[in-house]
Write an enzyme that holds these catalytic residues in place. Sequence first.
Site, PDB file in Angstrom:
ATOM      1  N   TYR A  50      23.897  -4.835   4.039  1.00  0.00           N
ATOM      2  CA  TYR A  50      23.772  -4.347   2.654  1.00  0.00           C
ATOM      3  C   TYR A  50      23.692  -2.817   2.593  1.00  0.00           C
ATOM      4  CZ  TYR A  50      23.307  -9.198   1.525  1.00  0.00           C
ATOM      5  OH  TYR A  50      23.576 -10.530   1.395  1.00  0.00           O
ATOM      6  N   GLY A  51      22.746  -2.244   3.360  1.00  0.00           N
ATOM      7  CA  GLY A  51      22.576  -0.796   3.305  1.00  0.00           C
ATOM      8  C   GLY A  51      23.841  -0.075   3.743  1.00  0.00           C
ATOM      9  N   GLU A  70      30.079  -1.863  14.021  1.00  0.00           N
ATOM     10  CA  GLU A  70      29.406  -3.163  13.881  1.00  0.00           C
ATOM     11  C   GLU A  70      29.423  -3.898  15.231  1.00  0.00           C
ATOM     12  OE1 GLU A  70      27.605  -5.054  11.597  1.00  0.00           O
ATOM     13  OE2 GLU A  70      27.563  -6.384  13.359  1.00  0.00           O
ATOM     14  N   ASN A 148      23.249 -15.734   5.089  1.00  0.00           N
ATOM     15  CA  ASN A 148      22.093 -16.016   4.231  1.00  0.00           C
ATOM     16  C   ASN A 148      22.421 -16.986   3.100  1.00  0.00           C
ATOM     17  OD1 ASN A 148      23.121 -14.481   2.051  1.00  0.00           O
ATOM     18  ND2 ASN A 148      22.159 -12.609   2.801  1.00  0.00           N
ATOM     19  N   GLY A 149      21.373 -17.352   2.363  1.00  0.00           N
ATOM     20  CA  GLY A 149      21.530 -18.309   1.275  1.00  0.00           C
ATOM     21  C   GLY A 149      22.013 -17.685  -0.015  1.00  0.00           C
ATOM     22  N   MET A 151      20.477 -15.957  -2.161  1.00  0.00           N
ATOM     23  CA  MET A 151      19.504 -15.865  -3.263  1.00  0.00           C
ATOM     24  C   MET A 151      19.279 -14.391  -3.588  1.00  0.00           C
ATOM     25  SD  MET A 151      16.787 -18.805  -2.263  1.00  0.00           S
ATOM     26  CE  MET A 151      16.044 -18.943  -3.884  1.00  0.00           C
ATOM     27  N   GLU A 388      10.739 -20.831  -2.412  1.00  0.00           N
ATOM     28  CA  GLU A 388      12.073 -21.364  -2.705  1.00  0.00           C
ATOM     29  C   GLU A 388      12.039 -22.866  -2.546  1.00  0.00           C
ATOM     30  OE1 GLU A 388      14.984 -20.328   0.207  1.00  0.00           O
ATOM     31  OE2 GLU A 388      14.610 -18.200  -0.055  1.00  0.00           O
ATOM     32  N   HIS A 473      13.520 -12.628   7.004  1.00  0.00           N
ATOM     33  CA  HIS A 473      13.442 -11.430   6.160  1.00  0.00           C
ATOM     34  C   HIS A 473      12.730 -10.265   6.844  1.00  0.00           C
ATOM     35  CE1 HIS A 473      13.457 -14.303   2.391  1.00  0.00           C
ATOM     36  NE2 HIS A 473      14.614 -14.271   3.014  1.00  0.00           N
ATOM     37  N   ASN A 511      13.020 -12.759  -2.167  1.00  0.00           N
ATOM     38  CA  ASN A 511      14.061 -12.540  -1.159  1.00  0.00           C
ATOM     39  C   ASN A 511      14.542 -11.089  -1.243  1.00  0.00           C
ATOM     40  OD1 ASN A 511      14.052 -15.122  -2.685  1.00  0.00           O
ATOM     41  ND2 ASN A 511      15.102 -15.827  -0.869  1.00  0.00           N
ATOM     42  N   PHE A 513      17.411  -8.980  -0.323  1.00  0.00           N
ATOM     43  CA  PHE A 513      18.622  -8.152  -0.234  1.00  0.00           C
ATOM     44  C   PHE A 513      18.979  -7.406  -1.509  1.00  0.00           C
ATOM     45  CE2 PHE A 513      21.326 -12.185  -0.764  1.00  0.00           C
ATOM     46  CZ  PHE A 513      21.956 -11.810  -1.946  1.00  0.00           C
TER      47      PHE A 513
END
Length: 532
Positions: A50-51, A70, A148-149, A151, A388, A473, A511, A513
Amino acid sequence: MSESTGISRRGFIAGTGSMLTLAALGSRPVAAAVIADGARVAALVVGTGYGGSVAALRLAQAGVDVHMIEMGMAWDTPGSDGKIFCNTLQPDNRSYWLRTRTKAPLNYFLGFPIDRDIPRYTGVLDAEEFAGIIVYQGRGVGGGSLVNGGMAVTPKRENFAAILPTVDPDEMYGVYYPRANAGLGVGLVDPAWFETTDCYQYARVGRKQAQRSGFPWTFVPDVYDWDYMKQEAAGTVPKSALAGEILYGNNYGKKSLQKTYLAQAKATGRVTVSPLHKVTSVTPASGGGYTVVMDQLNTTGDTIATKSVTADRVFFAAGSVGTSKLLVKLKATGALPALNGEVGKGWGDNGNVMCGRANYLWDPTGKLQSSIPCSGIDNWTAGGAFAEVAPLPTGIETYASFYLSITRNPNRGQFTWNPATSGVDLNWQTAWKQPSIDMAKTIFDKINAREGTIYRTDLFGVYKIWGDHLTYHPLGGAVLGKATDNYGRLSGYPGLYVIDGSLIPGNTSVNPFVTITALAERNIEKIIATDL
Ligand code: FAE
């Protein structure tokens, strides 16, 4: 093609003899131009989660050439089964990062171990083992968004001061949370469809039981394409959420970063990605900027080349664990000795703890369960837990309700350099999860008492109720305003930045992100305006 890569596909083919090269490649196109040894780049981003994805997009839009490094694979090519990712119920070599046996978060079922042997491969999910905790992380272009899920939860504003105490909530809730939600493609399940679809029976049972015990229950947004899920349920498209895909990648409906921020970043023409490259060192370069050293890996994890490049600016976006480990090592080994003493500190597990409850035979949770959770129980204010309502997508009726609780656990760990192993240790202890268990019990003891039900004891071992050995997390290790200034600039080194979950001091109350993305949006805007 960005000039900053130092190599173009055309130049590569011409320079090595086109016929020979194409024959060796089996006439497949070259997927991406990886970074060349000796290259000079304007901005180098370590990690593609994400970042890193926010940083790359915004820098490129500001006219800066960016190279992303990566350690995981590109995840853009189907395997022999026609799918990019393997299914949760049939893990193969694509499932785990360099393991010969799976390490499933729920490692038992009906009291029997479910892990199995797999070929060692640079798979998508890393179960990284420290002394007191297993930290699950995504590996590949897209980072955690691959596994991830989805969420996508914005914390309640009243909780924000405890999450990021040095950040102005007005600008986060007025500008950066909305920007992050838009960039990620966050949406909500259609409430009418939710009431009738088989695949959310487990969530409706979770709601009924939560409400009967007087707990606030809430829908939770997600980045899954909800229209696609409806089509999955109607049987008109290939299934992913309804085929139980989670943990080891999602083949269709989830809007991972590859479909959102990274797609936009690549479309600028200024962003190049080198998969299977792992950064090992960053140190000031004699002529200005930073020397970045990296290992190029093959798919069994061996180093096939070591490269050294120069970057004017380096953005650490290797995730909470990846960035913390790098910075702790670089400070201790003298590569970046002026980093301050806060590096490695303030790490938390977002209070993660899992449990299952056994329902009665007349309260089935359904054999078809969407792998994408869409609801939660909010007892944060009264009991320090947000739970959750999670799926158990086994394909059979389990009569179980399963939960991942995010709790207000105050314990914080620290990463330190271990000269004996030349590695980085984390001092987290399993017993530090006890406050999380206590907070989760404020919800589930009450539900069990009301429903006359009991905890499942067969999901994490033999007679073990709590999944207290893991986190999904990880947060902290280079905390904003401590290891860095209030925008992620590392102390002592102009041009070095942290821009991922390691900035957040251990807990986001939900969560994480969306908060990681929103904070990255805030910080990169400031950095572009003032430093470039
Ligand atoms: P992250 O996404 O981890 O990206 C870091 C990247 O850097 C990875 O791709 C690494 O492979 C790469 N990397 C690390 N070290 C190096 C190196 N030395 N050189 C080159 N590359 C490197 O970081 N969060 C939610 O909000 N909602 C959810 O539903 C949710 N479910 C989850 C389920 C699972 C199973 C897991 C594992 C996580 C889940 N998370 C969820 C957490 C979320 O994915 C995580 O907080 C973010 O991915 C962290 O974002 P970062 O940008 O910090």
